[in-house]
Design a protein around this motif. Structure first.
Motif, mmCIF file in Angstrom:
data_model
loop_
_atom_site.group_PDB
_atom_site.id
_atom_site.type_symbol
_atom_site.label_atom_id
_atom_site.label_comp_id
_atom_site.label_asym_id
_atom_site.label_seq_id
_atom_site.Cartn_x
_atom_site.Cartn_y
_atom_site.Cartn_z
ATOM 1 N N SER A 1 42.075 15.906 14.219
ATOM 2 C CA SER A 1 43.483 15.624 14.502
ATOM 3 C C SER A 1 43.691 15.307 15.989
ATOM 4 C CB SER A 1 44.342 16.813 14.079
ATOM 5 O OG SER A 1 45.698 16.562 14.339
ATOM 6 N N LEU A 2 43.040 16.061 16.851
ATOM 7 C CA LEU A 2 43.129 15.778 18.291
ATOM 8 C C LEU A 2 42.555 14.392 18.606
ATOM 9 C CD1 LEU A 2 42.031 19.240 19.748
ATOM 10 C CD2 LEU A 2 44.268 18.145 20.114
ATOM 11 N N ALA A 3 41.407 14.087 18.024
ATOM 12 C CA ALA A 3 40.761 12.796 18.281
ATOM 13 C C ALA A 3 41.595 11.637 17.744
ATOM 14 C CB ALA A 3 39.361 12.783 17.673
ATOM 15 N N GLU A 4 42.183 11.807 16.562
ATOM 16 C CA GLU A 4 43.035 10.750 16.001
ATOM 17 C C GLU A 4 44.217 10.464 16.912
ATOM 18 O OE1 GLU A 4 43.941 12.300 12.134
ATOM 19 O OE2 GLU A 4 42.209 11.319 11.202
ATOM 20 N N GLY A 5 44.700 11.490 17.586
ATOM 21 C CA GLY A 5 45.813 11.316 18.511
ATOM 22 C C GLY A 5 45.464 10.466 19.715
ATOM 23 N N MET A 6 44.174 10.240 19.927
ATOM 24 C CA MET A 6 43.743 9.432 21.068
ATOM 25 C C MET A 6 43.828 7.938 20.782
ATOM 26 S SD MET A 6 43.237 11.830 23.152
ATOM 27 C CE MET A 6 42.650 10.934 24.543
ATOM 28 N N ILE B 1 37.816 5.121 28.505
ATOM 29 C CA ILE B 1 37.287 5.825 29.681
ATOM 30 C C ILE B 1 38.401 6.574 30.403
ATOM 31 C CG2 ILE B 1 36.285 5.459 31.976
ATOM 32 C CD1 ILE B 1 34.541 3.225 30.611
ATOM 33 N N ALA B 2 39.591 6.015 30.426
ATOM 34 C CA ALA B 2 40.717 6.702 31.075
ATOM 35 C C ALA B 2 40.980 8.058 30.421
ATOM 36 C CB ALA B 2 41.973 5.829 31.029
ATOM 37 N N THR B 3 40.773 8.167 29.102
ATOM 38 C CA THR B 3 40.989 9.453 28.441
ATOM 39 C C THR B 3 39.939 10.482 28.857
ATOM 40 O OG1 THR B 3 39.674 8.992 26.427
ATOM 41 C CG2 THR B 3 42.018 8.333 26.416
ATOM 42 N N MET B 4 38.802 10.016 29.306
ATOM 43 C CA MET B 4 37.737 10.922 29.754
ATOM 44 C C MET B 4 38.016 11.458 31.150
ATOM 45 S SD MET B 4 34.439 8.944 28.259
ATOM 46 C CE MET B 4 34.475 8.345 26.575
ATOM 47 N N ARG B 5 38.792 10.732 31.904
ATOM 48 C CA ARG B 5 39.127 11.134 33.277
ATOM 49 C C ARG B 5 40.258 12.152 33.321
ATOM 50 N NH1 ARG B 5 38.893 5.036 35.108
ATOM 51 N NH2 ARG B 5 36.794 4.980 35.940
ATOM 52 N N GLU B 6 41.025 12.235 32.240
ATOM 53 C CA GLU B 6 42.192 13.113 32.213
ATOM 54 C C GLU B 6 41.774 14.573 32.278
ATOM 55 O OE1 GLU B 6 44.256 12.175 28.618
ATOM 56 O OE2 GLU B 6 44.872 10.203 29.322
ATOM 57 N N PRO B 7 42.522 15.380 33.033
ATOM 58 C CA PRO B 7 42.228 16.816 33.027
ATOM 59 C C PRO B 7 42.416 17.370 31.610
ATOM 60 C CG PRO B 7 43.859 16.239 34.716
ATOM 61 C CD PRO B 7 43.634 15.021 33.875
ATOM 62 N N GLY B 8 41.540 18.252 31.198
ATOM 63 C CA GLY B 8 41.649 18.836 29.873
ATOM 64 C C GLY B 8 41.260 17.881 28.763
ATOM 65 N N SER B 9 40.450 16.877 29.066
ATOM 66 C CA SER B 9 40.007 15.912 28.075
ATOM 67 C C SER B 9 39.396 16.619 26.867
ATOM 68 C CB SER B 9 38.974 14.966 28.694
ATOM 69 O OG SER B 9 38.320 14.214 27.711
ATOM 70 N N ILE B 10 39.716 16.136 25.683
ATOM 71 C CA ILE B 10 39.173 16.751 24.468
ATOM 72 C C ILE B 10 37.696 16.421 24.267
ATOM 73 C CG2 ILE B 10 41.417 16.646 23.339
ATOM 74 C CD1 ILE B 10 40.077 14.522 21.440
ATOM 75 N N TRP B 11 37.177 15.479 25.018
ATOM 76 C CA TRP B 11 35.825 14.997 24.739
ATOM 77 C C TRP B 11 34.743 16.022 25.061
ATOM 78 C CZ3 TRP B 11 37.022 11.982 21.306
ATOM 79 C CH2 TRP B 11 38.072 11.070 21.426
ATOM 80 N N THR C 1 30.006 7.962 21.916
ATOM 81 C CA THR C 1 29.267 9.210 22.097
ATOM 82 C C THR C 1 28.437 9.155 23.382
ATOM 83 O OG1 THR C 1 29.179 9.507 19.709
ATOM 84 C CG2 THR C 1 27.644 10.825 21.019
ATOM 85 N N GLY C 2 27.801 8.039 23.625
ATOM 86 C CA GLY C 2 27.029 7.875 24.859
ATOM 87 C C GLY C 2 27.914 7.944 26.093
ATOM 88 N N LEU C 3 29.075 7.312 26.029
ATOM 89 C CA LEU C 3 30.012 7.368 27.161
ATOM 90 C C LEU C 3 30.480 8.792 27.423
ATOM 91 C CD1 LEU C 3 32.300 4.245 26.741
ATOM 92 C CD2 LEU C 3 30.920 4.841 28.729
ATOM 93 N N ILE C 4 30.789 9.509 26.351
ATOM 94 C CA ILE C 4 31.227 10.898 26.505
ATOM 95 C C ILE C 4 30.136 11.698 27.208
ATOM 96 C CG2 ILE C 4 31.775 13.035 25.277
ATOM 97 C CD1 ILE C 4 33.079 11.230 23.097
ATOM 98 N N ALA C 5 28.898 11.517 26.762
ATOM 99 C CA ALA C 5 27.782 12.249 27.375
ATOM 100 C C ALA C 5 27.642 11.888 28.844
ATOM 101 C CB ALA C 5 26.486 11.959 26.623
ATOM 102 N N GLN C 6 27.688 10.614 29.158
ATOM 103 C CA GLN C 6 27.527 10.198 30.551
ATOM 104 C C GLN C 6 28.681 10.675 31.426
ATOM 105 O OE1 GLN C 6 26.807 5.968 29.953
ATOM 106 N NE2 GLN C 6 24.649 6.316 30.388
ATOM 107 N N TRP C 7 29.903 10.601 30.909
ATOM 108 C CA TRP C 7 31.051 11.028 31.698
ATOM 109 C C TRP C 7 31.054 12.533 31.926
ATOM 110 C CZ3 TRP C 7 34.603 8.901 34.777
ATOM 111 C CH2 TRP C 7 34.596 7.513 34.832
ATOM 112 N N HIS C 8 30.481 13.290 30.998
ATOM 113 C CA HIS C 8 30.407 14.733 31.198
ATOM 114 C C HIS C 8 29.214 15.133 32.051
ATOM 115 C CE1 HIS C 8 33.609 14.936 28.296
ATOM 116 N NE2 HIS C 8 33.826 16.142 28.759
ATOM 117 N N PHE C 9 28.149 14.368 31.978
ATOM 118 C CA PHE C 9 26.964 14.669 32.766
ATOM 119 C C PHE C 9 27.194 14.351 34.242
ATOM 120 C CE2 PHE C 9 22.825 13.387 34.551
ATOM 121 C CZ PHE C 9 22.192 14.617 34.472
ATOM 122 N N ASP C 10 27.676 13.133 34.515
ATOM 123 C CA ASP C 10 27.906 12.733 35.904
ATOM 124 C C ASP C 10 28.942 11.613 35.961
ATOM 125 O OD1 ASP C 10 27.813 12.323 38.626
ATOM 126 O OD2 ASP C 10 25.847 11.384 38.625
#
Length: 193
Positions: free
Chosen positions: A56-61, A90-100, A160-169
């Motif tokens: 449900s959270l992801a669908e909201g994105m 990518i902008a959703t990954m930068r947001e504070p409290g990102s669900i990713w 999935t790869g973007l999420i991993a990269q954005w969380h790693f560095d």
């Protein structure tokens, strides 16, 4: 709202605050103002409820992925549309409290949360089905299973790869411009063959 909806909303808040592994059934009950028995009655288990809350959270994105509508003005299937949509993702990954960060928790701890992992694995086809019209045009309900399983899963894998990269560095994670240029190079290489 009824207990089912209250539980779902409570589970979403718990996920964002504590993640999958640290959220207990008692946390959800406290957050939702319901009771323990209602989790089993409405969802079967705490893990099934958490998985549904994540979906449900992801669908909201989806609206955020479409941004201000400019991506929908670019020609479906064009590199411009690809770049704009991925810029919004990518902008959703930068947001504070990102669900990713929850996605990475499942990747790392999936064996400890098999019911959540299995539920989310089944939901991937539908995630891919949702990506296809955003990038290629058309309507989600017209995306065939074959297209969802190929092109849709290509987009899910990229996500999935973007999420991993954005969380790693985040400093070295690719931008939408870099992704579009990479795709441009792949297309040029294929056309040379």
């Amino acid at each position: 709202m009824g207990h089912r909806e209250d539980l779902l909303e409570g589970a979403k808040r718990c996920l964002l605050e504590k993640g999958f592994a640290r959220t207990t059934a008692r946390d959800i009950v406290k957050e939702s103002g319901t009771n323990l028995a209602s989790i089993g009655y409405h969802y079967g288990s705490k893990d099934a409820l958490l998985a549904e809350a994540y979906v449900s959270l992801a669908e909201g994105m989806g609206d955020a992925f479409e941004g201000d509508g400019t991506a929908m003005n670019a020609e479906p299937g064009s590199l411009e549309r690809f770049q704009e949509v991925w810029s919004n993702v990518i902008a959703t990954m930068r947001e504070p409290g990102s669900i990713w960060h929850l996605s990475m928790e499942i990747v790392v701890m999936g064996d400890q949360l098999p019911e959540v992992r299995d539920y989310l694995a089944r939901a991937q086809r539908e995630a891919g089905r949702g990506f296809v019209p955003m990038l290629m045009g058309g309507r989600e309900e017209d995306v065939s299973d074959d297209i969802a399983d190929t092109l849709g899963m290509f987009y899910v894998t990229l996500m999935t790869g973007l999420i991993a990269q954005w969380h790693f560095d985040p400093k070295t994670a690719p931008s939408a411009e870099q992704l579009a240029e990479g795709l441009r190079q792949v297309i040029a290489g294929v056309n040379k063959s």
